[in-house]
Design a protein around this motif. Structure first.
Motif, PDB file in Angstrom:
ATOM      1  N   SER A   1       0.839  -1.199   0.000  1.00  7.45           N
ATOM      2  CA  SER A   1       0.000   0.000   0.000  1.00  7.45           C
ATOM      3  C   SER A   1       0.868   1.241   0.000  1.00  7.45           C
ATOM      4  O   SER A   1       1.894   1.290   0.666  1.00  7.45           O
ATOM      5  CB  SER A   1      -0.870   0.041   1.247  1.00  7.45           C
ATOM      6  OG  SER A   1      -1.719  -1.051   1.284  1.00  7.45           O
ATOM      7  N   LEU A   2       0.425   2.233  -0.735  1.00  7.34           N
ATOM      8  CA  LEU A   2       1.013   3.560  -0.671  1.00  7.34           C
ATOM      9  C   LEU A   2      -0.006   4.456   0.027  1.00  7.34           C
ATOM     10  O   LEU A   2      -1.198   4.193  -0.018  1.00  7.34           O
ATOM     11  CB  LEU A   2       1.295   4.098  -2.080  1.00  7.34           C
ATOM     12  CG  LEU A   2       2.310   3.322  -2.904  1.00  7.34           C
ATOM     13  CD1 LEU A   2       2.395   3.918  -4.305  1.00  7.34           C
ATOM     14  CD2 LEU A   2       3.666   3.346  -2.247  1.00  7.34           C
TER      15      LEU A   2
ATOM     16  N   ASN B   1     -15.266  -3.374   2.928  1.00 10.66           N
ATOM     17  CA  ASN B   1     -16.494  -2.600   3.058  1.00 10.66           C
ATOM     18  C   ASN B   1     -16.377  -1.204   2.465  1.00 10.66           C
ATOM     19  O   ASN B   1     -17.332  -0.701   1.874  1.00 10.66           O
ATOM     20  CB  ASN B   1     -16.937  -2.528   4.523  1.00 10.66           C
ATOM     21  CG  ASN B   1     -17.667  -3.777   4.955  1.00 10.66           C
ATOM     22  OD1 ASN B   1     -18.204  -4.516   4.131  1.00 10.66           O
ATOM     23  ND2 ASN B   1     -17.685  -4.022   6.251  1.00 10.66           N
ATOM     24  N   LEU B   2     -15.223  -0.571   2.599  1.00  5.21           N
ATOM     25  CA  LEU B   2     -15.041   0.738   1.962  1.00  5.21           C
ATOM     26  C   LEU B   2     -15.223   0.619   0.449  1.00  5.21           C
ATOM     27  O   LEU B   2     -15.850   1.478  -0.175  1.00  5.21           O
ATOM     28  CB  LEU B   2     -13.661   1.318   2.295  1.00  5.21           C
ATOM     29  CG  LEU B   2     -13.490   1.859   3.713  1.00  5.21           C
ATOM     30  CD1 LEU B   2     -12.025   2.147   4.004  1.00  5.21           C
ATOM     31  CD2 LEU B   2     -14.344   3.106   3.937  1.00  5.21           C
ATOM     32  N   CYS B   3     -14.710  -0.452  -0.126  1.00  9.14           N
ATOM     33  CA  CYS B   3     -14.861  -0.668  -1.568  1.00  9.14           C
ATOM     34  C   CYS B   3     -16.318  -0.935  -1.923  1.00  9.14           C
ATOM     35  O   CYS B   3     -16.813  -0.433  -2.941  1.00  9.14           O
ATOM     36  CB  CYS B   3     -13.963  -1.804  -2.025  1.00  9.14           C
ATOM     37  SG  CYS B   3     -13.853  -1.942  -3.818  1.00  9.14           S
ATOM     38  N   ARG B   4     -17.011  -1.690  -1.115  1.00 12.17           N
ATOM     39  CA  ARG B   4     -18.422  -1.990  -1.369  1.00 12.17           C
ATOM     40  C   ARG B   4     -19.280  -0.721  -1.271  1.00 12.17           C
ATOM     41  O   ARG B   4     -20.149  -0.484  -2.106  1.00 12.17           O
ATOM     42  CB  ARG B   4     -18.938  -3.026  -0.359  1.00 12.17           C
ATOM     43  CG  ARG B   4     -18.400  -4.418  -0.565  1.00 12.17           C
ATOM     44  CD  ARG B   4     -18.814  -5.336   0.586  1.00 12.17           C
ATOM     45  NE  ARG B   4     -20.254  -5.559   0.651  1.00 12.17           N
ATOM     46  CZ  ARG B   4     -20.902  -6.553   0.060  1.00 12.17           C
ATOM     47  NH1 ARG B   4     -20.242  -7.445  -0.663  1.00 12.17           N
ATOM     48  NH2 ARG B   4     -22.207  -6.694   0.199  1.00 12.17           N
ATOM     49  N   LEU B   5     -19.059   0.067  -0.249  1.00 11.54           N
ATOM     50  CA  LEU B   5     -19.880   1.239   0.021  1.00 11.54           C
ATOM     51  C   LEU B   5     -19.564   2.435  -0.883  1.00 11.54           C
ATOM     52  O   LEU B   5     -20.454   3.215  -1.231  1.00 11.54           O
ATOM     53  CB  LEU B   5     -19.703   1.672   1.485  1.00 11.54           C
ATOM     54  CG  LEU B   5     -20.259   0.728   2.536  1.00 11.54           C
ATOM     55  CD1 LEU B   5     -19.676   1.045   3.908  1.00 11.54           C
ATOM     56  CD2 LEU B   5     -21.785   0.821   2.564  1.00 11.54           C
TER      57      LEU B   5
ATOM     58  N   MET C   1      -8.831   6.729  -4.091  1.00  9.84           N
ATOM     59  CA  MET C   1      -7.973   6.804  -2.906  1.00  9.84           C
ATOM     60  C   MET C   1      -7.108   5.569  -2.674  1.00  9.84           C
ATOM     61  O   MET C   1      -6.044   5.679  -2.063  1.00  9.84           O
ATOM     62  CB  MET C   1      -8.824   7.069  -1.666  1.00  9.84           C
ATOM     63  CG  MET C   1      -9.419   8.462  -1.663  1.00  9.84           C
ATOM     64  SD  MET C   1     -10.131   8.925  -0.085  1.00  9.84           S
ATOM     65  CE  MET C   1     -11.676   8.041  -0.115  1.00  9.84           C
ATOM     66  N   GLU C   2      -7.551   4.402  -3.139  1.00  6.43           N
ATOM     67  CA  GLU C   2      -6.829   3.176  -2.809  1.00  6.43           C
ATOM     68  C   GLU C   2      -6.256   2.442  -4.028  1.00  6.43           C
ATOM     69  O   GLU C   2      -5.115   2.000  -4.004  1.00  6.43           O
ATOM     70  CB  GLU C   2      -7.731   2.227  -2.015  1.00  6.43           C
ATOM     71  CG  GLU C   2      -8.352   2.826  -0.772  1.00  6.43           C
ATOM     72  CD  GLU C   2      -7.362   3.268   0.300  1.00  6.43           C
ATOM     73  OE1 GLU C   2      -6.177   2.861   0.257  1.00  6.43           O
ATOM     74  OE2 GLU C   2      -7.778   4.052   1.176  1.00  6.43           O
TER      75      GLU C   2
END
Length: 187
Positions: free
Chosen positions: A4-5, A41-45, A53-54
């Motif tokens: 991850s960055l 969950n962040l990806c789902r929501l 961002m990711e």
């Protein structure tokens, strides 16, 4: 394997993190396991925000072979296209029964030679399942499944993002060969 960055310029709001953090009160889970659930969950929501961002700033070790870099770029492009068009779905809720199943299999594969989803000591409940090897953080476990490099069916990505799955159990263990492994069960 993956690395991850830091997210660039933008960050998750406290409200977004609170909504995605369904594992927060699961005292039977480790911080690493909770983090993996949080990022799934962040990806789902928030698929479009997650992309920015990711996914976009994410990279792999430059020392990996050129062929792996090409494959990574191809799967990253696939994830970008997927998230650009994806509609938000509800966060996964943690489930203790699924966790116990994931724990059994993660413990089994942590010390024994297994290829893929080859249960011997743990009963197969026919849940949707993801297995990760070699990831140091929960975020990297989640991103490994979302990129799904080398898996032409994108089965791990499907498990993580499919609206029909509403519950997750996830367990991380040490691994005799890859240092770490993780198992997620979805229902």
């Amino acid at each position: 394997m993956f690395k991850s960055l830091p997210a660039q310029a933008q960050s998750w709001t406290p409200e977004q993190l609170a909504l995605a953090n369904t594992a927060e009160s699961a005292n039977y889970m480790t911080p690493k396991e909770k983090e993996a659930v949080l990022y799934i969950n962040l990806c789902r929501l928030y698929p479009k925000e997650f992309l920015t961002m990711e996914v976009i700033p994410y990279s792999i070790n430059p020392d990996y072979p050129q062929a792996y870099h090409k494959e990574f770029v191809r799967y990253k492009f696939s994830l970008v296209r997927d998230l650009e068009n994806r509609k938000p779905v509800a966060a996964l809720q943690v489930d203790r029964t699924l966790f116990q199943d994931a724990k059994c299999y993660a413990t089994e594969i942590s010390t024994q030679h297994r290829s893929g989803h080859q249960r011997i000591d743990c009963k197969d409940h026919h849940y949707a399942e993801c297995i990760s090897y070699g990831q140091e953080s929960g975020k990297d476990i989640a991103l490994q499944w979302l990129f799904d490099v080398g898996v032409s069916s994108l089965g791990h990505r499907h498990c993580c993002l499919d609206r029909d799955y509403t519950e997750i159990g996830l367990r991380a263990e040490t691994h005799f060969r890859y240092d770490t492994c993780a198992v997620a069960e979805f229902q």
